[in-house]
Design an enzyme around this catalytic site. Structure first.
Site, mmCIF file in Angstrom:
data_model
loop_
_atom_site.group_PDB
_atom_site.id
_atom_site.type_symbol
_atom_site.label_atom_id
_atom_site.label_comp_id
_atom_site.label_asym_id
_atom_site.label_seq_id
_atom_site.Cartn_x
_atom_site.Cartn_y
_atom_site.Cartn_z
ATOM 1 C CG HIS A 268 0.769 0.609 -0.938
ATOM 2 N ND1 HIS A 268 0.241 1.702 -1.601
ATOM 3 C CD2 HIS A 268 0.436 -0.483 -1.681
ATOM 4 C CE1 HIS A 268 -0.373 1.289 -2.686
ATOM 5 N NE2 HIS A 268 -0.275 -0.042 -2.756
ATOM 6 C CB CYS A 284 -1.474 -3.226 -3.365
ATOM 7 S SG CYS A 284 0.019 -4.092 -3.904
#
Length: 308
Positions: A268, A284
């Site tokens: 992301h 992440c």
């Protein structure tokens, strides 16, 4: 008769032992002998009048000091000086006299009954000394305000991204087929394999120590300006986080998100571009917003992702 004989014998002994005494003047006890019997003193001796003790101008009787005493024993230091008490016990200066006494001038020794001369000391007035100006030393470095200390730099995360983490096309010989996403965690790079031994390389931020991982995943979903709902594990570690945040520029998932299989991990964007090239996330993979938007258009759902 016995008493009269004793008196006569005593008188005879007294007459033999004493010198001849002259007759007293009229009005006395009747001659030197009778006066000697009455007073015990030799009327021929010269009577010395008693002298009063010295008195200071303030009325203080100076007993035992304040006048020169006779009978000092001679010593190796010579005669001792006499001191006279001053009015109000003023200091006698640095002459060696005791505080409150002033030395008597030579030849002016005081005796019993003599008045004590009072000495008046004028107060000393001290004038402030003028400050002397000095010419500057030509060999001395000029003095000025100290140079400001350099600001302490924050250790760990830099405030600007390293240029080597900018998106660029590079040579690549990893052996994966084109379209494969390869995440090199130790190097903080993401490669999108291209045909002809080339790849697009992006700078990324990875998991902090204890939150890194490796393995094979596939892109299961893609979202533009995704919402963010922190998982329960993250909320236990960070109870201050919001339970839900709508997508937008302030959202920590940034402009785009690529979800990896059924796991909690995503590729992301970020609203903290200075974290690119750092180990800061909870697992992440974060990218610059413009980079994740570019990757979002190039990678379809179902693409393979290799994390090493």
């Amino acid at each position: 008769m016995v008493l009269a004989g004793a008196i006569a014998a005593g008188l005879g002994a007294g007459l033999g032992a004493l010198p001849a005494l002259a007759q007293g003047a009229p009005g006395t006890y009747g001659g030197g002998f009778i006066e000697f019997l009455m007073t015990g003193q030799d009327p021929a001796a010269v009577a010395r009048p008693l002298r009063p003790m010295p008195v200071a101008p303030d009325g203080t009787i100076l007993t035992g000091r304040g006048y020169r005493q006779a009978g000092y024993a001679a010593d190796a230091y010579g005669p001792r000086p006499a001191y006279a008490r001053t009015t109000g016990y003023a200091a006698a200066g640095t002459s060696g006299a005791q505080v409150g006494y002033a030395p008597v001038a030579p030849g002016a020794a005081l005796h019993s009954g003599d008045p004590v001369p009072a000495q008046v000391y004028q107060p000393q007035v001290y004038q402030p000394q003028a400050t002397q100006a000095y010419a500057p030393d030509p060999f001395e470095a000029p003095r000025g305000r100290p140079a400001p200390m350099p600001e302490a730099r924050e250790e760990g995360i830099g405030r600007a991204m390293d240029p080597r983490f900018q998106r660029q096309e590079v040579a690549y010989d990893g052996g994966q087929r084109p379209g494969t996403v390869v995440i090199d965690t130790p190097s903080r790079f993401l490669y999108l394999v291209q045909p002809g031994g080339r790849a697009l390389r992006y700078g990324i931020g990875v998991g902090r120590p204890g939150f890194t991982w490796s393995g094979m995943k596939t892109v299961s979903a893609k979202r533009e300006w995704p919402d963010w709902t922190p998982p329960a594990e993250m909320l236990r570690r960070r109870p201050d986080l919001p339970r839900h945040m709508a997508g937008g520029p302030a959202n920590p998932l940034g402009a785009r998100a690529l979800y990896l299989g059924s796991s909690l991990y995503r590729i992301h964007g970020t609203n903290e571009p200075h974290t690119i090239g750092q180990s800061v996330s909870s697992g992440c993979i974060r990218m610059m917003n413009e980079d994740v938007m570019d990757l979002y258009e190039r990678v379809p759902v179902g693409a393979r992702v290799m994390v090493i």
